[in-house]
Design a protein around this motif. Structure first.
Motif, PDB file in Angstrom:
ATOM      1  N   LEU A  22      43.417  26.999  27.530  1.00 49.45           N
ATOM      2  CA  LEU A  22      44.053  27.057  26.245  1.00 49.45           C
ATOM      3  C   LEU A  22      43.265  27.766  25.547  1.00 49.45           C
ATOM      4  N   LEU A  23      41.380  28.788  25.126  1.00 47.27           N
ATOM      5  CA  LEU A  23      41.043  29.749  24.856  1.00 47.27           C
ATOM      6  C   LEU A  23      41.519  30.909  25.344  1.00 47.27           C
ATOM      7  N   VAL A  24      41.559  31.622  26.241  1.00 53.74           N
ATOM      8  CA  VAL A  24      42.107  32.721  26.225  1.00 53.74           C
ATOM      9  C   VAL A  24      43.190  32.913  25.811  1.00 53.74           C
ATOM     10  N   PRO A  25      45.022  32.028  25.593  1.00 55.84           N
ATOM     11  CA  PRO A  25      45.849  32.815  25.013  1.00 55.84           C
ATOM     12  C   PRO A  25      46.115  32.713  23.644  1.00 55.84           C
ATOM     13  N   LEU A  26      45.034  31.509  23.258  1.00 56.02           N
ATOM     14  CA  LEU A  26      44.347  31.713  21.880  1.00 56.02           C
ATOM     15  C   LEU A  26      43.938  33.202  21.563  1.00 56.02           C
ATOM     16  N   ALA A  27      43.122  33.587  22.100  1.00 57.14           N
ATOM     17  CA  ALA A  27      42.190  34.766  21.166  1.00 57.14           C
ATOM     18  C   ALA A  27      43.129  35.801  22.144  1.00 57.14           C
ATOM     19  N   VAL A  28      44.040  35.747  22.588  1.00 52.94           N
ATOM     20  CA  VAL A  28      44.598  37.240  22.814  1.00 52.94           C
ATOM     21  C   VAL A  28      45.887  37.300  21.500  1.00 52.94           C
ATOM     22  N   ALA A  29      46.419  35.564  21.570  1.00 51.06           N
ATOM     23  CA  ALA A  29      47.104  35.929  19.810  1.00 51.06           C
ATOM     24  C   ALA A  29      46.910  35.985  18.728  1.00 51.06           C
ATOM     25  N   LEU A  65      35.069  32.535  17.074  1.00 46.35           N
ATOM     26  CA  LEU A  65      34.649  31.846  18.764  1.00 46.35           C
ATOM     27  C   LEU A  65      33.524  31.366  18.242  1.00 46.35           C
ATOM     28  N   LEU A  66      32.668  32.191  18.097  1.00 43.98           N
ATOM     29  CA  LEU A  66      30.757  31.768  17.861  1.00 43.98           C
ATOM     30  C   LEU A  66      30.770  30.897  16.972  1.00 43.98           C
ATOM     31  N   THR A  67      31.578  30.651  15.612  1.00 45.63           N
ATOM     32  CA  THR A  67      30.840  29.909  14.583  1.00 45.63           C
ATOM     33  C   THR A  67      31.495  28.841  15.033  1.00 45.63           C
ATOM     34  N   GLY A  68      33.101  28.509  15.913  1.00 45.06           N
ATOM     35  CA  GLY A  68      33.800  27.305  16.486  1.00 45.06           C
ATOM     36  C   GLY A  68      32.487  26.954  17.657  1.00 45.06           C
ATOM     37  N   ALA A  69      32.131  27.203  18.133  1.00 46.50           N
ATOM     38  CA  ALA A  69      30.955  26.557  19.222  1.00 46.50           C
ATOM     39  C   ALA A  69      30.001  25.976  18.782  1.00 46.50           C
ATOM     40  N   VAL A 278      31.935  21.929  26.696  1.00 47.51           N
ATOM     41  CA  VAL A 278      33.703  21.594  26.418  1.00 47.51           C
ATOM     42  C   VAL A 278      33.546  21.497  24.879  1.00 47.51           C
ATOM     43  N   VAL A 279      32.601  20.773  24.393  1.00 47.02           N
ATOM     44  CA  VAL A 279      32.397  20.406  23.185  1.00 47.02           C
ATOM     45  C   VAL A 279      32.792  22.429  22.644  1.00 47.02           C
ATOM     46  N   ALA A 280      31.677  23.489  23.212  1.00 41.64           N
ATOM     47  CA  ALA A 280      31.293  24.605  22.129  1.00 41.64           C
ATOM     48  C   ALA A 280      32.708  24.914  22.493  1.00 41.64           C
ATOM     49  N   ALA A 281      33.862  24.875  23.772  1.00 41.44           N
ATOM     50  CA  ALA A 281      35.282  25.610  23.714  1.00 41.44           C
ATOM     51  C   ALA A 281      35.988  25.624  22.767  1.00 41.44           C
ATOM     52  N   ALA A 282      35.941  23.415  22.554  1.00 31.61           N
ATOM     53  CA  ALA A 282      36.888  22.950  21.508  1.00 31.61           C
ATOM     54  C   ALA A 282      36.379  23.794  20.698  1.00 31.61           C
ATOM     55  N   GLY A 283      35.301  23.453  19.736  1.00 26.66           N
ATOM     56  CA  GLY A 283      35.806  23.930  19.242  1.00 26.66           C
ATOM     57  C   GLY A 283      35.724  25.165  18.554  1.00 26.66           C
ATOM     58  N   ALA A 284      35.520  26.144  19.393  1.00 27.85           N
ATOM     59  CA  ALA A 284      35.979  27.705  19.166  1.00 27.85           C
ATOM     60  C   ALA A 284      37.732  27.567  19.188  1.00 27.85           C
ATOM     61  N   GLY A 285      38.502  26.797  19.780  1.00 30.37           N
ATOM     62  CA  GLY A 285      39.739  26.884  20.073  1.00 30.37           C
ATOM     63  C   GLY A 285      39.759  26.163  18.712  1.00 30.37           C
ATOM     64  N   LEU A 286      39.756  24.875  18.106  1.00 33.96           N
ATOM     65  CA  LEU A 286      40.187  24.252  17.506  1.00 33.96           C
ATOM     66  C   LEU A 286      40.200  24.656  16.211  1.00 33.96           C
ATOM     67  N   LEU A 288      39.618  28.440  16.121  1.00 32.80           N
ATOM     68  CA  LEU A 288      40.302  29.371  16.416  1.00 32.80           C
ATOM     69  C   LEU A 288      42.191  29.065  16.059  1.00 32.80           C
ATOM     70  N   ILE A 289      42.685  28.096  16.168  1.00 28.22           N
ATOM     71  CA  ILE A 289      44.213  27.570  16.014  1.00 28.22           C
ATOM     72  C   ILE A 289      44.229  27.548  14.278  1.00 28.22           C
ATOM     73  N   CYS A 290      43.065  27.097  13.530  1.00 32.82           N
ATOM     74  CA  CYS A 290      43.215  26.513  12.226  1.00 32.82           C
ATOM     75  C   CYS A 290      43.292  28.024  11.861  1.00 32.82           C
ATOM     76  N   ASP A 291      42.698  29.321  12.135  1.00 35.87           N
ATOM     77  CA  ASP A 291      42.730  30.516  11.562  1.00 35.87           C
ATOM     78  C   ASP A 291      43.819  31.307  11.574  1.00 35.87           C
ATOM     79  N   ILE A 292      44.498  31.132  13.254  1.00 38.04           N
ATOM     80  CA  ILE A 292      45.334  31.185  13.649  1.00 38.04           C
ATOM     81  C   ILE A 292      46.487  31.225  12.024  1.00 38.04           C
ATOM     82  N   LEU A 293      46.510  29.715  11.927  1.00 43.10           N
ATOM     83  CA  LEU A 293      47.390  29.231  11.001  1.00 43.10           C
ATOM     84  C   LEU A 293      47.610  29.494  10.014  1.00 43.10           C
ATOM     85  N   GLY A 294      46.266  29.738   8.815  1.00 44.78           N
ATOM     86  CA  GLY A 294      46.044  30.457   7.623  1.00 44.78           C
ATOM     87  C   GLY A 294      46.347  31.759   7.486  1.00 44.78           C
ATOM     88  N   ARG A 295      46.612  32.367   8.891  1.00 44.46           N
ATOM     89  CA  ARG A 295      47.188  33.696   8.565  1.00 44.46           C
ATOM     90  C   ARG A 295      48.402  33.488   8.347  1.00 44.46           C
TER      91      ARG A 295
END
Length: 328
Positions: A22-29, A65-69, A278-286, A288-295
């Motif tokens: 899930l994280l890879v397509p979010l990062a690409v987007a 990604l670094l901040t969320g993780a 998984v905690v680190a990946a989930a933090g980064a992913g969530l 990233l979703i919020c940052d994309i939504l904000g944009r």
């Protein structure tokens, strides 16, 4: 015995694989979302578009990604040290203390390099976290909700002091920027300190078993041969450094360290060595979703990622509190 253990060890790998998928397509987007147009075709034809990708979009995505993780890992460490699932750097006064340190160095040495500002914020965060730990020890362990509520009051007091100092020193606008965590100003050369936060999160993985034992309490930890004081000190330093690095670079981001560990714990349990990636990946992913939504919500304008995550995190926090009250 190996066959019997295989299914149990395969479950964390499946969750980690799912998070990565899930994280890879979010990062690409994230690379292609923003006020400036960017596409694969433009990358091949226009050198300025390639420069936009290298100077702005890649650093911004890496920073998110670094901040969320790092913030998610700092949150789970804090929860284990305090033995309470409703705490994180934003509800223990750590972030507010770091902001006070940053405010002090800005007033006393406005031309100080960013490393000095980070060290000042880290020292203040360390002191603020230490005070909260002493406060938490005086609260009976069965008063589960009293600890985070006390932390919120303590953090509110520190924030009130910071606002007063900012008003007197004419730095209220700076304080407003630090309070709203956002990534629009991230460029190459202005986010690299976050790699240190990511390194601290990675280093915490190797101490995961020690943190898990420390979460059982001081007496149990000592009986099991754990050097409790050293583990406690390492955890507090890690949380303080991560919080100060994030605030100096992008500002305050509430609830990441509270929401993510609780969500992962409900899926995977409390084995930190297995759940921490998984905690680190989930933090980064969530985040990233919020940052994309904000944009995209008010395109071409932006809503800070901290605001978007704050709404989501506050709702989950209330659900956790009310659910705890209903169960108890």
């Amino acid at each position: 015995m190996a066959d019997l253990a295989a299914p149990a060890s395969a479950a964390p790998r499946r969750w980690l694989l799912l998070a990565a998928v899930l994280l890879v397509p979010l990062a690409v987007a994230s690379l292609f979302v923003g006020a400036g147009p960017l596409s694969v075709a433009a990358l091949l034809d226009d050198p300025q578009t390639l420069q936009l990708l290298i100077v702005s979009r890649i650093p911004r995505t890496a920073a998110v990604l670094l901040t969320g993780a790092a913030m998610a890992v700092a949150g789970v460490i804090m929860q284990l040290l305090v033995r309470n699932r409703f705490v994180e750097p934003g509800t223990t006064g750590t972030s507010e203390a770091a902001m006070l340190g940053l405010l002090a160095v800005t007033l006393l040495a406005p031309g100080a390099p960013i490393l000095v500002k980070m060290l000042a914020a880290a020292g203040a965060a360390l002191a603020g976290t230490g005070v909260f730990m002493l406060l938490a020890r005086r609260i009976p362990p069965h008063q589960v909700l009293l600890i985070p509520l006390s932390g919120l009051v303590y953090g509110g007091l520190l924030m009130a002091i910071a606002i007063f100092i900012a008003i007197e020193g004419g730095l209220l606008q700076y304080l407003g920027v630090w309070m709203s965590g956002e990534f629009s100003g991230i460029l190459a050369g202005r986010y690299e300190l976050l790699w240190l936060a990511g390194g601290l999160a990675l280093l915490s993985y190797f101490a995961a078993n020690q943190f898990t034992i420390a979460g059982l309490g001081r007496d149990v930890s000592l009986n099991l041969g754990l050097r409790y004081g050293q583990v406690l000190g390492f955890g507090i330093v890690t949380v303080s450094l991560v919080s100060s690095l994030v605030i100096v670079t992008v500002g305050m981001l509430p609830f990441i360290g509270l929401v993510v560990p609780n969500l992962v714990s409900r899926l995977m349990g409390d084995n930190l060595r297995e759940s921490l990636p998984v905690v680190a990946a989930a933090g980064a992913g969530l985040l990233l979703i919020c940052d994309i939504l904000g944009r995209v919500l008010r395109y071409p304008y932006e809503i800070p990622a901290g605001t978007v995550f704050g709404i989501f995190g506050a709702a989950v926090f209330l659900y956790l509190l009310l659910g705890r009250r209903a169960d108890g």
